[in-house]
Enzyme design. Structure first.
Site, PDB file in Angstrom:
ATOM      1  CE  LYS A   2      -6.204  -7.794  -0.826  1.00  0.00           C
ATOM      2  NZ  LYS A   2      -7.563  -7.236  -1.009  1.00  0.00           N
ATOM      3  CE  LYS A  34     -13.493  -3.244   1.790  1.00  0.00           C
ATOM      4  NZ  LYS A  34     -12.373  -2.820   2.635  1.00  0.00           N
ATOM      5  CE  LYS A  57      -4.345  -1.767   1.127  1.00  0.00           C
ATOM      6  NZ  LYS A  57      -5.578  -1.839   1.817  1.00  0.00           N
TER       7      LYS A  57
HETATM    8  P1  ATP Z   1      -8.861  -2.421   0.818  1.00  0.00           P
HETATM    9  O1  ATP Z   1      -8.375  -2.234  -0.586  1.00  0.00           O
HETATM   10  O2  ATP Z   1      -9.660  -1.290   1.330  1.00  0.00           O
HETATM   11  O3  ATP Z   1      -7.799  -2.918   1.764  1.00  0.00           O
HETATM   12  P2  ATP Z   1      -9.887  -5.106   0.681  1.00  0.00           P
HETATM   13  O4  ATP Z   1     -10.731  -5.531  -0.458  1.00  0.00           O
HETATM   14  O5  ATP Z   1      -8.486  -5.612   0.757  1.00  0.00           O
HETATM   15  O6  ATP Z   1      -9.959  -3.542   0.690  1.00  0.00           O
HETATM   16  P3  ATP Z   1     -10.247  -5.437   3.545  1.00  0.00           P
HETATM   17  O7  ATP Z   1     -11.236  -4.606   4.260  1.00  0.00           O
HETATM   18  O8  ATP Z   1      -8.795  -5.105   3.655  1.00  0.00           O
HETATM   19  O9  ATP Z   1     -10.680  -5.486   2.008  1.00  0.00           O
HETATM   20  O10 ATP Z   1     -10.435  -6.943   3.961  1.00  0.00           O
HETATM   21  C1  ATP Z   1     -11.670  -7.469   4.369  1.00  0.00           C
HETATM   22  C2  ATP Z   1     -11.630  -8.981   4.311  1.00  0.00           C
HETATM   23  O11 ATP Z   1     -11.734  -9.392   2.942  1.00  0.00           O
HETATM   24  C3  ATP Z   1     -10.371  -9.622   4.849  1.00  0.00           C
HETATM   25  O12 ATP Z   1     -10.723 -10.813   5.534  1.00  0.00           O
HETATM   26  C4  ATP Z   1      -9.592  -9.959   3.628  1.00  0.00           C
HETATM   27  O13 ATP Z   1      -8.719 -11.049   3.820  1.00  0.00           O
HETATM   28  C5  ATP Z   1     -10.693 -10.303   2.645  1.00  0.00           C
HETATM   29  N1  ATP Z   1     -10.296 -10.074   1.269  1.00  0.00           N
HETATM   30  C6  ATP Z   1      -9.919  -8.875   0.760  1.00  0.00           C
HETATM   31  N2  ATP Z   1      -9.666  -8.988  -0.554  1.00  0.00           N
HETATM   32  C7  ATP Z   1      -9.866 -10.289  -0.866  1.00  0.00           C
HETATM   33  C8  ATP Z   1      -9.755 -11.042  -2.079  1.00  0.00           C
HETATM   34  N3  ATP Z   1      -9.382 -10.452  -3.211  1.00  0.00           N
HETATM   35  N4  ATP Z   1     -10.044 -12.357  -2.052  1.00  0.00           N
HETATM   36  C9  ATP Z   1     -10.424 -12.945  -0.898  1.00  0.00           C
HETATM   37  N5  ATP Z   1     -10.553 -12.303   0.281  1.00  0.00           N
HETATM   38  C10 ATP Z   1     -10.281 -10.994   0.303  1.00  0.00           C
HETATM   39 MG    MG Z   2      -7.142  -4.947   2.352  1.00  0.00          MG
END
Ligand code: ATP
Ligand code: MG
Length: 336
Positions: free
Chosen positions: A203, A206, A115
């Site tokens: 990955k 969001k 990040k």
């Molecule tokens: P950000 O970009 O804001 O970090 P994020 O999509 O990574 O968003 P988080 O809020 O960091 O989401 O994570 C929430 C949950 O979703 C965590 O348990 C994380 O492991 C899971 N997660 C996030 N992205 C993925 C993905 N691409 N596939 C599977 N699980 C995911």
């Molecule tokens: Mg994340």
């Protein structure tokens, strides 16, 4: 009684990755174990403000909680729903744990490296949030913390910090289980990592800006289908499951297996050797858009009132548990 704990940042609408990797597995585990374990589901709103908020934070919090209910979470007396910032002990324990965590271990966190990469300046929260997360877990003596694969390292960190704290100040914390034990507990639900549709080396996240790279849970089903149809694949010209060499196609197979609830082996068997990627994409697009339509319909049946009632009970419970543990911690380090 043992505790399972999980949270999803409410910085925006969630993605299909969050749904398949975190939300759905958690709901299944909660429904399976909530007779015999505490199930803590919280919105880490303090984590949410580490980066940009897409939309209104309060709306995002409410919607995230509704997602759990729409995904089928059955609430009983052992299921506790709360907002992190409504329990001040989280912020307070974070400071104390900051004095136990080391720069070396924090600098090794992959999420922080990813990040902050290429940014001329990044806020301290991005560096420090794994310590806050350790506090989120340790305050409730949570042994099981079902998360997506990208968060395994942070759960390990929480375990290391707890171990070091106990060694230095006495046995205050229950250690979260090791990654191997977490994976065993989660069973087939564990370690899912949905890839970015445009850049499958990464990955799906969001916070990624490019809209075509992620499917959001509020995407119009037809729009989601279009995104799948334009997902990056490869030039091998033949479907094969190989996440290293063919991450794009493999990601589509993985999504299909999860959305249709079929074992990945069965999906691979069906599609391996297929030369028309378009056919596979069409099937994935239909499965995903159907799933979204169902989910969105369920979401409309969950009311604000229902969520606020759960929060009011859940936060009272959480405050009680967290304050008790915080006092133990304060006594152990000599603050009380
Ligand atoms: P950000 O970009 O804001 O970090 P994020 O999509 O990574 O968003 P988080 O809020 O960091 O989401 O994570 C929430 C949950 O979703 C965590 O348990 C994380 O492991 C899971 N997660 C996030 N992205 C993925 C993905 N691409 N596939 C599977 N699980 C995911
Ligand atoms: Mg994340």
């Amino acid at each position: 009684m043992k505790t399972i704990l999980t949270g999803i940042r409410a910085n925006s609408v969630l993605t299909l990755g969050n749904y398949l990797g975190a939300l759905l597995p958690m709901v299944r585990l909660a429904n399976k174990y909530s007779e015999e374990m505490n199930v803590n589901i919280f919105v880490p709103d303090l984590h949410s403000i580490v980066g940009e908020i897409d939309g209104d934070l309060q709306d995002n919090i409410l919607r995230t909680l509704k997602y759990y209910l729409a995904a089928g979470l059955q609430v009983n007396k052992n299921v506790h729903i709360y907002r992190q910032s409504f329990i001040p002990a989280h912020s307070e324990i974070c400071w104390i744990l900051n004095c136990v965590a080391t720069m070396g271990e924090m600098s090794r966190m992959t999420q922080y490296k990813e990040k902050s990469e290429g940014k001329s300046s990044c806020n301290v929260g991005i560096f420090d949030y794994p310590v806050l997360m350790a506090g989120d877990i340790l305050l409730y003596s949570a042994e099981y913390v079902p998360v997506g694969e990208d968060q395994f390292q942070h759960v390990e960190l929480a375990r290391n910090i707890a171990e070091r704290f106990n060694h230095r100040f006495g046995e205050v914390f229950v250690l979260p289980k090791t990654t191997d034990e977490q994976v065993k507990f989660m069973g087939s639900e564990s370690g899912v990592r949905i890839r970015d549709l445009s850049n499958p080396e990464k990955k799906m996240s969001k916070s990624t800006v490019a809209a075509g790279s992620k499917i959001m849970l509020d995407d119009e089903p037809a729009r989601a289908a279009k995104k799948i149809m334009s997902a990056t694949t490869d030039s091998f010209g033949e479907v094969q499951y190989d996440i290293q060499e063919r991450p794009g196609i493999s990601n589509l197979l993985r999504i299909l297996s999860l959305v249709t609830d079929k074992p990945i082996e069965a999906v691979i068997d069906r599609w391996a050797g297929e030369t028309r990627y378009g056919e596979l994409k069409k099937e994935v697009a239909e499965a995903v858009s159907g799933m979204l339509a169902d989910f969105q319909a369920k979401l409309t049946t969950v009311s604000d009132t229902e969520v606020f009632e759960l929060l009011s009970v859940g936060e009272e419970y959480a405050r009680g548990v967290a304050e008790k543990k915080l006092l133990e911690v304060q006594k152990a380090v000599g603050l009380r």
